[in-house]
Each structure stands twice: as structure tokens, then as C-alpha cells.
Design an enzyme around this catalytic site. Structure first.
Site, short mmCIF file in Angstrom:
data_model
loop_
_atom_site.label_atom_id
_atom_site.label_comp_id
_atom_site.label_asym_id
_atom_site.label_seq_id
_atom_site.Cartn_x
_atom_site.Cartn_y
_atom_site.Cartn_z
N HIS A 1 0.84 -1.19 0.00
CA HIS A 1 0.00 0.00 0.00
C HIS A 1 0.87 1.25 0.00
O HIS A 1 2.09 1.18 0.19
CB HIS A 1 -0.93 -0.01 1.21
CG HIS A 1 -2.00 -1.06 1.14
ND1 HIS A 1 -2.98 -1.18 2.09
CD2 HIS A 1 -2.23 -2.04 0.23
CE1 HIS A 1 -3.78 -2.19 1.76
NE2 HIS A 1 -3.34 -2.73 0.65
N GLU B 1 1.29 3.69 2.07
CA GLU B 1 2.02 4.00 3.30
C GLU B 1 3.33 3.23 3.39
O GLU B 1 4.34 3.74 3.89
CB GLU B 1 1.15 3.68 4.53
CG GLU B 1 -0.12 4.51 4.63
CD GLU B 1 -1.32 3.84 3.99
OE1 GLU B 1 -2.44 4.03 4.49
OE2 GLU B 1 -1.14 3.12 2.98
N LEU C 1 -30.38 0.22 -24.65
CA LEU C 1 -29.75 -0.15 -23.38
C LEU C 1 -29.47 1.08 -22.53
O LEU C 1 -29.68 1.07 -21.31
CB LEU C 1 -28.45 -0.92 -23.65
CG LEU C 1 -27.75 -1.50 -22.42
CD1 LEU C 1 -28.71 -2.38 -21.61
CD2 LEU C 1 -26.53 -2.32 -22.84
#
Length: 362
Positions: free
Chosen positions: A54, A56, A296
Site C-alpha cells: 500500500h 504508506e 440499453l
């Protein structure tokens, strides 16, 4: 002597780090972190691809022993649980960080305030909400899906001045210019899936993948979106270009052994809201881009499944026999679908409107 920056200033650096990762971290959120001491950045990082460290972790590695007594600026609440990686909140504590400034809280029940609590229990000062709107915008899909179980849906439409999206024959290449088409590549790149209908595939033989990105030459790290074709009658040709990467294709329709042999993921026919819930909860697809024809697109709009409408308007007229961008029939003004304009920009020779559903009533 250099000017002392505010928390808002330092958080901008963290947000920039997060922005650098938005194309490569899916389904994980893109998070940025900078560590500041004595008015200088001593460590910085952004989320690695799935399974990697991550933000950090990268920032703490770079800061080393200098991290003790420093301030960490993080765009999303540090995780508090063991997953593929150890909890970042504990890493900040162990590094001796004195203060943590967080932009956005994490709605994940495994985190949800627990990361902040770990920091506070260790005597670390915690400030929350700095740069929150920007941080939330970088991870809209993740935040919505974790909080509600439903993905964030963007509907992209390219139309003429007279509201037409294709000729009567279905031909639609190209209404908008090259710059607008390049802009669309960004929306694909931040999406977990691009949804289209079989009629669009039959008319355009489209691939719907990411082939070029502005300011990004190397696409090797970009996580390509899945392509989901809604094909209720099983008409997808086996030589369609979209099947050149069959492992990236999903088809909602009757089971076909020939598609299974290619490695295509097949989904049973189901209502759109059920489909979206399945994409989020079973496949970890949190950002959906709809690139489809009027039928759609109208279905998504009428069922109020669109979180954001991205409308490119080209300075051309296609005439009344061309296909309309919206094909519902309303009899009363009370049936209208209202949107709020949140951004407008010129993209090449075209105009891009960014809209969200309006809560206003007549």
C-alpha cells in the site's frame, strides 16, 4: 527560508500520488501517501497493483528512520486488517509517526474507523477530512460498492446537436472527433467493466478496450476493463473483434459451449440491477462504464441506475432519420428524467457535459 505549507497543501501532494495509480490498482482503491518533516517531503508512495504494498509502505520505506516524529498525509484511512498485506495503521505506529492527516474515511467494515482508532490508541494525533472531496472522487466506485453493494455507473453518450447517436443503418463512426474519443479511453481505463449491447457489437464490431491514454505512453501497467455484452438471444459472432481477448469478455445470455471453450465468462439473463449487484459482489467490479445504443442506455436511465452521465456533443446535425440518443416515450412532464450539470469542457471541437441525477422535482 521556505514557506511553511498547510495541511491542504501537503495533502495535494498525496492526492497527486493517488492519481498516478488510478489505472493500475483495480479493484483496490488508488491511495497516495506523503510523509513530511521539517517542511519537507521525506517519503512518498502510491498503491501498487493488487497484491503489492500500500501507499504508506512505500512512503515509510523511503522515509526510513526520519519518519519518527513526522506527519503522514494519506488520502484514505490506513487499513487496520491483515489481507494480502499487513495493516498500514500499525506500520505508521511502529515507524514513530507523530501525526496523521487523512482525507477520506474507509467505509470497509474491516477498517471503518479501526485504522484511526489504532493511531489514536498509540497517541498519534489524527486529523480527518482534509481534501475529502477530491479523495472520494478518485475512488467513487470503491467507496460506493463497499458502502452499498452496488457499483458506480457511468453512462457515456456521444451525440449530434440534434440528439442523434447513429445513422438509421446503425453506423456511428465517428460522430465526435479524435480528442473526444481519446478522452473516452480514460473512462474505460478507470472502469472494471464496459457494458454494451449486442446491437452495438454487430453494428460497430467494437473492442471497447484501452488502446491509448493521454500522457501515458506505457500501457503495460494499465488494468484493462472487462467487456460485458448483453446478448439475450445468443447472437454474438465468434469472429467478433471483442473476442480477440476472450478471457476479458463476459456475456449475459443463453449458455453457449463455444464461448465457454474460448474462456468467456457467461452470465445468466437477469435484471440490470441484479446484474450490477453481481458484478460488484461476485467479481469485485466497482466502476461500470456503459457504452451502448439508445435501447440499453435508456434502460439504465429509466431504472435510475446511472450515477454519472458523460455526454459528448458534436457540432453536427444527423437528421431526423438518424437514431435518437434516448428512446423512451413519456406522456407527462412529471415523467422526465432531470440531471444536474457538474462540469462542462471543450474537448477538441466537441463539448463534454458531466451530469449527475437531480433530486429536484417539478
Amino acid at each position: 527560508m521556505s514557506e511553511t505549507k498547510s495541511d491542504q497543501d501537503w495533502m495535494q501532494f498525496a492526492l497527486t500520488e493517488a492519481a498516478s495509480a488510478v489505472y493500475r490498482t483495480r479493484p483496490n482503491p488508488a491511495v497516495g501517501c506523503v510523509i513530511v518533516k521539517n517542511n519537507q517531503i521525506i517519503g512518498r508512495g502510491a498503491t501498487a497493483p493488487v497484491g503489492g504494498p500500500h501507499a504508506e509502505v512505500f512512503a515509510l520505506r523511503q522515509a526510513g528512520e526520519q519518519a519518527r516524529g513526522a506527519t503522514a498525509y494519506v488520502t484514505l484511512e490506513p487499513c487496520a486488517h491483515y489481507g494480502r498485506t499487513p495493516p498500514c495503521a500499525k506500520g505508521l505506529v511502529e515507524a514513530g509517526i507523530a501525526r496523521v492527516v487523512i482525507a477520506c474515511a474507509d467505509p470497509n467494515p474491516l477498517v471503518a474507523g479501526k485504522g484511526v482508532q489504532i493511531l489514536k490508541d498509540a497517541g498519534i494525533e489524527v486529523v480527518q477530512g482534509i481534501g475529502e472531496a477530491q479523495a472520494a472522487a478518485q475512488n467513487r466506485g470503491f467507496l460506493k460498492a463497499i458502502a452499498t453493494g452496488m457499483p458506480y455507473v457511468r453512462l457515456k453518450i456521444a451525440s449530434s446537436l440534434d440528439g442523434r447517436t447513429a445513422m438509421a443503418s446503425g453506423e456511428s463512426k465517428w460522430i465526435t472527433g479524435a480528442e473526444a474519443r481519446l478522452d473516452v479511453q480514460h473512462w474505460r481505463a478507470i472502469s472494471g467493466v464496459v457494458i454494451t449491447g449486442i446491437e452495438t457489437v454487430l453494428a460497430d464490431d467494437c473492442q471497447l478496450n484501452v488502446r491509448q491514454l493521454k500522457d501515458t505512453e506505457d500501457l503495460s501497467g494499465v488494468v484493462q476493463p472487462k467487456r460485458l455484452v448483453l446478448d439475450r438471444q445468443g447472437r454474438l459472432p465468434l469472429n467478433a473483434k471483442i473476442l480477440m481477448q476472450p478471457e476479458m469478455v463476459m456475456v449475459m445470455g443463453p449458455f453457449r459451449q463455444e464461448l465457454a471453450d474460448l474462456g468467456v465468462t457467461q452470465l445468466s439473463v437477469q435484471p440490470l440491477n441484479t446484474l450490477l449487484q453481481s458484478l460488484s459482489q461476485q467479481y469485485q467490479i466497482y466502476d461500470v462504464l456503459v457504452e451502448a445504443g439508445a435501447t440499453l442506455s435508456t434502460a439504465f436511465l429509466q431504472e435510475k441506475l446511472v450515477d454519472e452521465l458523460i455526454s459528448y456533443v458534436a457540432p453536427v446535425f444527423l437528421g431526423r432519420s438518424a437514431r435518437a440518443m434516448f428512446n423512451a416515450e413519456f406522456d407527462r412532464m412529471a415523467e422526465q428524467l432531470r440531471f444536474k450539470l457538474v462540469d462542462i469542457a471543450q474537448v477538441g471541437n466537441d463539448i463534454r457535459l458531466m451530469l449527475i441525477p437531480s433530486q429536484e422535482t417539478l
